[in-house]
Design a protein around this motif. Structure first.
Motif, PDB file in Angstrom:
ATOM      1  N   ARG A  89       1.516   1.912   1.880  1.00 38.16           N
ATOM      2  CA  ARG A  89       1.226   1.154   0.675  1.00 38.16           C
ATOM      3  C   ARG A  89       0.885  -0.280   1.064  1.00 38.16           C
ATOM      4  NH1 ARG A  89       5.859   1.669  -3.769  1.00 38.16           N
ATOM      5  NH2 ARG A  89       6.715  -0.067  -2.548  1.00 38.16           N
TER       6      ARG A  89
ATOM      7  N   GLU B  95       1.649   8.190  -7.342  1.00 42.22           N
ATOM      8  CA  GLU B  95       1.557   6.916  -6.620  1.00 42.22           C
ATOM      9  C   GLU B  95       1.000   7.135  -5.210  1.00 42.22           C
ATOM     10  OE1 GLU B  95       4.336   3.118  -5.208  1.00 42.22           O
ATOM     11  OE2 GLU B  95       5.275   4.911  -6.059  1.00 42.22           O
TER      12      GLU B  95
ATOM     13  N   THR C 201      -2.459   5.569  -3.712  1.00 37.63           N
ATOM     14  CA  THR C 201      -2.442   4.825  -2.441  1.00 37.63           C
ATOM     15  C   THR C 201      -3.459   5.405  -1.470  1.00 37.63           C
ATOM     16  OG1 THR C 201      -0.092   4.302  -2.721  1.00 37.63           O
ATOM     17  CG2 THR C 201      -0.977   4.122  -0.498  1.00 37.63           C
TER      18      THR C 201
END
Length: 581
Positions: free
Chosen positions: A494, A535, A539
């Motif tokens: 990330r 998520e 990413t």
């Protein structure tokens, strides 16, 4: 299953556990029709569960109505004259044999007399029944009592040979044959009577299963009269496996309407050593403050059972202990017995005991006491003639400490202190096991996840033209993909530096990339897992902006409704229908 033989244990459901012993006997019995079954002897202390085991075995064989006919004798410790014993022995054999043939359970409670047996034999054209019964009566009339007895005891073997059938001859408390059957002529016990089975114990058509509550006594008889490996010895533990003991606690509590809880059931099982007789006594004892619903109540009730001389436990053990110690009658024998029962795994010799206990008697005197204690089954002999060790019997040690502890300064008389320690150790062990279980559960779930990922990746590799909809629902892109590269445990990062892992990444030659999350959990997938996976997808997309991503989640036990709804909203495919794959 039927219970034609009334079992001493009482209600059939009170027979708990003994899976290993029943399995061993079951394997052996399967050999009997093939004439491969060798006679066996089961050794264990009184109230160790032997009778319950062999009576259950009898009922099992009778109910199965198979190729092996069970015959059960229980030898009493009351004096009986040989001719009376011979007639009763044959009557029991004939009645149980006929009961099996006619499927009539009543004949196990009502023993037919000789005339009834003869009448049945004539009606059914069973010449051997008629012949044996008449021969026994003839021998009795001529006072040929030895011949009379031989006819009776050899009947199972004789009938098996003539009619090509198989018997299992079960004799409970076999050792009493040498003490309680009397000769009418000499008026003395016939000590050699077990020798009647010298040849019969080798029968492969009517093998024997004998038991004894006095290990040394029965072992001496077997060694003297059934020598040469005629009988295979089995030493039977009075204790159940721990899990079986817990079942026994709950079973007996229900039968006797005693209030217990899961924690106190564990405590009872621990303090009673998973001994079904001990557990049974505890449920029935007359302690005025009897309470098995609290830890203190359990400790006090167990203490009463092993310390009150009128309790069932104490009465049974008195037979084993008092006669021997009264004969020796000194504090040294008691100290030796207590010390060795406390340390049953260690082998001792007289010299070591003299030094350890500071005994003021000679080594020879110590050896004499050790031999008497061993003869009474309170100790066991080691490999050498001067080696002895305690009997590994926790119940025996409790009774000894309670009964003689006050006479010996080395031992704390209030055993409840030890009970507290044992229960605390058990609780500590349980806590450690719970921690270990949680750790192992986590490792197991991880391993299951690893296996599931590899299996799914392998299935995708096998497909020549892979379609995501073959494994998942909610797929928007149904393009057939030519997978050129597939990997597991792909790490991405990330923007803030946090590492994230994609379980499976499969790349097609057309530029599409499949990203799969695998959850091999027992529970349904939660909405938070979907959020976390999305998520990861975002990413990955930031690092591969020109690549078309096909996200999917595989959950072993399906999705919760909120999780499924979020998958639809975010365009994530999934195996929304629960699967066992």
């Amino acid at each position: 299953m039927q219970y034609p033989l009334c079992e001493e244990i009482g209600a059939p459901e009170l027979f708990v556990g003994r899976k290993k012993e029943l399995a061993m006997l079951g394997t052996w019995i399967k050999q009997i029709p093939k004439r491969l079954g060798k006679s066996k002897a089961i050794f264990s202390r009184k109230k160790g569960g032997k009778t319950a085991l062999v009576q259950r075995l009898f009922n099992k064989l009778w109910s199965e109505n198979g190729p092996v006919i069970p015959i059960f004798y229980s030898i009493s410790d009351a004096i009986t004259w040989l001719p009376d014993f011979a007639i009763t022995y044959f009557q029991i054999f004939a009645s149980q044999y006929i009961s099996f043939l006619e499927r009539n359970p009543d004949l196990l409670q009502y023993v037919m007399d000789i005339e009834e047996i003869i009448t049945y034999g004539k009606q059914k054209s069973n010449k051997m029944l008629v012949h044996q019964a008449k021969s026994i009566l003839e021998h009795e009339s001529k006072k040929r009592f030895s011949a009379m007895w031989f006819k009776a005891c050899s009947s199972p073997h004789t009938f098996a040979n003539i009619y090509n059938i198989r018997f299992l001859v079960i004799i409970d408390e076999f050792q009493y044959l040498s003490k309680y059957i009397y000769d009418p002529f000499t008026k003395e016990a016939i000590e050699s009577l077990p020798g009647s089975y010298h040849a019969l114990s080798e029968s492969k058509v009517a093998p024997m299963l004998i038991t004894g509550s006095y290990t040394n006594w029965l072992s001496t008889i077997v060694g003297k009269h059934l020598e040469g490996g005629r009988v295979t010895k089995h030493f039977f533990s009075p204790y159940l496996e721990s899990d079986e003991g817990l079942v026994a606690v709950k079973t007996y509590a229900k039968a006797y309407n005693k209030k217990i809880f899961e924690q106190t059931a564990l405590q009872i099982n621990q303090l009673c050593y998973s001994d079904p007789f001990f557990i049974s006594c505890l449920m029935q004892n007359q302690y005025e403050k009897h309470n098995l619903s609290t830890k203190k109540g359990v400790i006090d009730t167990v203490h009463y059972e092993i310390s009150n001389k009128m309790s069932n436990m104490c009465i049974v053990w008195r037979e084993y202990i008092d006669k021997t110690l009264e004969e020796i009658n000194n504090i040294n024998a008691k100290r030796i017995l207590l010390h060795m029962s406390k340390n049953p795994d260690r082998v001792w010799i007289p010299k070591e005991l003299k030094r350890e206990l500071h005994l003021d008697i000679s080594e020879q005197e110590i050896l004499d006491r050790l031999r008497k204690l061993e003869k009474a089954d309170l100790l066991q002999e080691g490999n050498a003639a001067i080696e002895f060790q305690g009997v590994n019997d926790g119940t025996l040690h409790l009774i000894l400490r309670s009964r003689y502890g006050r006479e010996i300064k080395d031992f704390e008389p209030d055993i409840r202190v030890d009970f507290e320690k044992r229960l605390q150790e058990m609780e500590n062990t349980i806590q450690e096991l719970e921690k270990e279980k949680q750790s192992l559960s986590g490792k197991l779930n991880f391993l299951k996840g690893e296996i599931a990922e590899e299996q799914l990746a392998k299935l995708i590799r096998k497909e020549k033209r892979f379609v995501l909809s073959k494994f998942f629902n909610g797929v928007n892109d149904t393009t057939r993909l030519n997978i050129i590269d597939i990997r597991t445990h792909v790490m991405i990062q990330r923007a803030d530096g946090k590492n994230m892992e994609i379980d499976i990444k499969a790349e097609s030659d057309c530029g599409r990339i499949i990203l799969i999350e695998v959850k091999n959990w027992k529970k349904k997938l939660s909405v938070n897992i979907v959020k976390d996976f999305f998520e990861k997808v975002e990413t990955y997309a930031q690092h591969n902006s020109k690549t078309k991503l096909l996200p999917a989640i595989w959950a072993a036990n399906g999705f919760s409704e909120p999780a499924k709804a979020l998958c639809f909203k975010k365009g994530i495919a999934g195996n929304y229908i629960e699967t066992n794959n």
